[in-house]
Design a protein around this motif. Sequence first.
Motif, PDB file in Angstrom:
ATOM      1  N   MET A  59     -12.068   2.503  -5.744  1.00  0.00           N
ATOM      2  CA  MET A  59     -11.309   1.692  -6.643  1.00  0.00           C
ATOM      3  C   MET A  59     -10.266   1.715  -5.301  1.00  0.00           C
ATOM      4  SD  MET A  59      -9.016   3.386  -9.624  1.00  0.00           S
ATOM      5  CE  MET A  59     -10.722   3.874 -11.093  1.00  0.00           C
ATOM      6  N   SER A  60     -10.004   0.155  -5.597  1.00  0.00           N
ATOM      7  CA  SER A  60      -9.041  -0.206  -5.089  1.00  0.00           C
ATOM      8  C   SER A  60      -7.798  -0.362  -5.351  1.00  0.00           C
ATOM      9  CB  SER A  60      -8.818  -1.937  -5.400  1.00  0.00           C
ATOM     10  OG  SER A  60      -8.091  -3.005  -4.662  1.00  0.00           O
ATOM     11  N   HIS A  61      -6.871   0.587  -4.457  1.00  0.00           N
ATOM     12  CA  HIS A  61      -5.364   0.539  -4.156  1.00  0.00           C
ATOM     13  C   HIS A  61      -4.552  -0.134  -3.720  1.00  0.00           C
ATOM     14  CE1 HIS A  61      -5.952   4.726  -4.964  1.00  0.00           C
ATOM     15  NE2 HIS A  61      -7.035   5.484  -4.972  1.00  0.00           N
ATOM     16  N   ARG A  62      -3.676   0.272  -3.938  1.00  0.00           N
ATOM     17  CA  ARG A  62      -1.598  -0.686  -3.640  1.00  0.00           C
ATOM     18  C   ARG A  62      -0.909  -0.075  -3.495  1.00  0.00           C
ATOM     19  NH1 ARG A  62      -0.508  -4.310  -8.929  1.00  0.00           N
ATOM     20  NH2 ARG A  62      -0.754  -2.576 -10.463  1.00  0.00           N
ATOM     21  N   LEU A  63       0.281  -0.510  -2.474  1.00  0.00           N
ATOM     22  CA  LEU A  63       1.229   0.555  -2.105  1.00  0.00           C
ATOM     23  C   LEU A  63       2.354  -0.189  -3.069  1.00  0.00           C
ATOM     24  CD1 LEU A  63       1.442   0.231   1.309  1.00  0.00           C
ATOM     25  CD2 LEU A  63       0.424   2.624  -0.177  1.00  0.00           C
ATOM     26  N   CYS A  64       4.016   0.834  -3.093  1.00  0.00           N
ATOM     27  CA  CYS A  64       4.384   0.166  -4.123  1.00  0.00           C
ATOM     28  C   CYS A  64       5.780  -0.434  -2.556  1.00  0.00           C
ATOM     29  CB  CYS A  64       4.971   1.380  -4.946  1.00  0.00           C
ATOM     30  SG  CYS A  64       6.877   1.573  -5.197  1.00  0.00           S
ATOM     31  N   ARG A  65       6.152  -1.508  -3.138  1.00  0.00           N
ATOM     32  CA  ARG A  65       7.048  -2.311  -2.151  1.00  0.00           C
ATOM     33  C   ARG A  65       8.553  -1.333  -2.223  1.00  0.00           C
ATOM     34  NH1 ARG A  65       7.337  -8.449  -4.007  1.00  0.00           N
ATOM     35  NH2 ARG A  65       4.848  -8.698  -3.742  1.00  0.00           N
ATOM     36  N   HIS A  66       9.011  -0.221  -2.729  1.00  0.00           N
ATOM     37  CA  HIS A  66       9.387  -0.248  -3.243  1.00  0.00           C
ATOM     38  C   HIS A  66       9.732   1.816  -2.544  1.00  0.00           C
ATOM     39  CE1 HIS A  66      11.863  -2.561  -5.473  1.00  0.00           C
ATOM     40  NE2 HIS A  66      10.557  -2.316  -6.009  1.00  0.00           N
ATOM     41  N   CYS A  67       8.917   2.501  -2.524  1.00  0.00           N
ATOM     42  CA  CYS A  67       8.885   3.971  -1.809  1.00  0.00           C
ATOM     43  C   CYS A  67       7.466   3.449  -1.238  1.00  0.00           C
ATOM     44  CB  CYS A  67       8.666   5.401  -3.204  1.00  0.00           C
ATOM     45  SG  CYS A  67       7.170   4.950  -4.375  1.00  0.00           S
ATOM     46  N   GLY A  68       6.314   3.118  -0.579  1.00  0.00           N
ATOM     47  CA  GLY A  68       5.316   2.834  -0.483  1.00  0.00           C
ATOM     48  C   GLY A  68       4.259   3.955  -0.786  1.00  0.00           C
ATOM     49  N   HIS A  69       4.600   4.713  -2.064  1.00  0.00           N
ATOM     50  CA  HIS A  69       3.389   5.275  -2.644  1.00  0.00           C
ATOM     51  C   HIS A  69       1.803   4.450  -3.272  1.00  0.00           C
ATOM     52  CE1 HIS A  69       1.147   7.842  -5.740  1.00  0.00           C
ATOM     53  NE2 HIS A  69       1.944   9.395  -5.656  1.00  0.00           N
ATOM     54  N   SER A  70       1.249   5.158  -3.319  1.00  0.00           N
ATOM     55  CA  SER A  70       0.079   4.351  -2.966  1.00  0.00           C
ATOM     56  C   SER A  70      -0.659   4.878  -4.613  1.00  0.00           C
ATOM     57  CB  SER A  70      -1.297   5.350  -2.399  1.00  0.00           C
ATOM     58  OG  SER A  70      -2.679   3.994  -2.619  1.00  0.00           O
ATOM     59  N   ALA A  71      -0.968   3.925  -5.123  1.00  0.00           N
ATOM     60  CA  ALA A  71      -1.137   3.937  -6.824  1.00  0.00           C
ATOM     61  C   ALA A  71      -2.500   2.868  -7.088  1.00  0.00           C
ATOM     62  CB  ALA A  71      -0.083   2.851  -7.554  1.00  0.00           C
ATOM     63  N   THR A  72      -3.316   3.129  -8.132  1.00  0.00           N
ATOM     64  CA  THR A  72      -4.312   2.787  -8.240  1.00  0.00           C
ATOM     65  C   THR A  72      -4.285   0.783  -8.841  1.00  0.00           C
ATOM     66  OG1 THR A  72      -4.556   3.022 -10.294  1.00  0.00           O
ATOM     67  CG2 THR A  72      -5.692   4.426  -8.939  1.00  0.00           C
ATOM     68  N   GLU A  73      -5.364   0.070  -8.936  1.00  0.00           N
ATOM     69  CA  GLU A  73      -5.148  -1.361  -9.348  1.00  0.00           C
ATOM     70  C   GLU A  73      -5.118  -1.075 -10.612  1.00  0.00           C
ATOM     71  OE1 GLU A  73      -4.454  -4.146  -8.187  1.00  0.00           O
ATOM     72  OE2 GLU A  73      -5.264  -3.187  -6.340  1.00  0.00           O
ATOM     73  N   SER A  74      -4.704  -0.034 -11.338  1.00  0.00           N
ATOM     74  CA  SER A  74      -5.551   0.010 -13.092  1.00  0.00           C
ATOM     75  C   SER A  74      -3.644  -0.063 -13.935  1.00  0.00           C
ATOM     76  CB  SER A  74      -6.068   0.534 -13.467  1.00  0.00           C
ATOM     77  OG  SER A  74      -5.752   2.050 -13.423  1.00  0.00           O
ATOM     78  N   VAL A  75      -3.239   0.662 -12.875  1.00  0.00           N
ATOM     79  CA  VAL A  75      -1.999   1.247 -13.124  1.00  0.00           C
ATOM     80  C   VAL A  75      -0.489   0.119 -13.312  1.00  0.00           C
ATOM     81  CG1 VAL A  75      -1.680   3.723 -13.248  1.00  0.00           C
ATOM     82  CG2 VAL A  75      -0.870   2.347 -11.272  1.00  0.00           C
ATOM     83  N   LYS A  76       0.323  -0.241 -14.041  1.00  0.00           N
ATOM     84  CA  LYS A  76       1.265  -1.761 -13.726  1.00  0.00           C
ATOM     85  C   LYS A  76       2.584  -0.813 -12.461  1.00  0.00           C
ATOM     86  CE  LYS A  76      -0.412  -4.634 -16.701  1.00  0.00           C
ATOM     87  NZ  LYS A  76      -2.044  -5.342 -16.495  1.00  0.00           N
ATOM     88  N   ARG A  77       2.903  -0.089 -13.165  1.00  0.00           N
ATOM     89  CA  ARG A  77       3.753   0.228 -12.503  1.00  0.00           C
ATOM     90  C   ARG A  77       3.899   1.996 -11.036  1.00  0.00           C
ATOM     91  NH1 ARG A  77       9.152  -0.178 -14.309  1.00  0.00           N
ATOM     92  NH2 ARG A  77       9.547  -1.228 -16.885  1.00  0.00           N
ATOM     93  N   CYS A  78       4.578   2.280 -10.317  1.00  0.00           N
ATOM     94  CA  CYS A  78       4.652   3.700  -9.655  1.00  0.00           C
ATOM     95  C   CYS A  78       4.619   4.467 -10.714  1.00  0.00           C
ATOM     96  CB  CYS A  78       5.093   3.360  -8.614  1.00  0.00           C
ATOM     97  SG  CYS A  78       5.519   4.112  -7.371  1.00  0.00           S
ATOM     98  N   PRO A  79       3.744   5.148 -10.592  1.00  0.00           N
ATOM     99  CA  PRO A  79       3.413   6.691 -10.520  1.00  0.00           C
ATOM    100  C   PRO A  79       4.744   7.470  -9.769  1.00  0.00           C
ATOM    101  CG  PRO A  79       1.548   6.262  -8.940  1.00  0.00           C
ATOM    102  CD  PRO A  79       2.690   5.254  -9.297  1.00  0.00           C
ATOM    103  N   GLU A  80       5.117   7.161  -8.709  1.00  0.00           N
ATOM    104  CA  GLU A  80       6.162   8.687  -8.160  1.00  0.00           C
ATOM    105  C   GLU A  80       7.772   7.920  -8.404  1.00  0.00           C
ATOM    106  OE1 GLU A  80       7.425  11.553  -5.226  1.00  0.00           O
ATOM    107  OE2 GLU A  80       5.271  10.938  -5.922  1.00  0.00           O
TER     108      GLU A  80
END
Length: 85
Positions: free
Chosen positions: A1-22
């Motif tokens: 599954m592909s991941h992307r980083l939050c620009r604000h906190c740097g937390h890694s999240a999956t492609e399926s979520v719209k908001r950073c879980p952190e």
Amino acid sequence: MSHRLCRHCGHSATESVKRCPECGRPLAPNFPRRTGALLVVAAAAAIIVTAVMVVIRDDPATPSNGTTTVEPLPTQEDQDGSGGY
């Protein structure tokens, strides 16, 4: 599954979520690498077209490149032929 980083906190999240879980901030979409490559190709094409236009405009029929030579107007002394002596 592909991941992307939050620009604000740097937390890694999956492609399926719209908001950073952190931190809860919205995640920016990941653009495919093709977009960057397309931008490079478009810039290169613009440079090449500009270079070709410069070469086409350099017409050998006008060796002075369209410039005009300006010579001074003759003075009264030049018209009299006295030469100022």
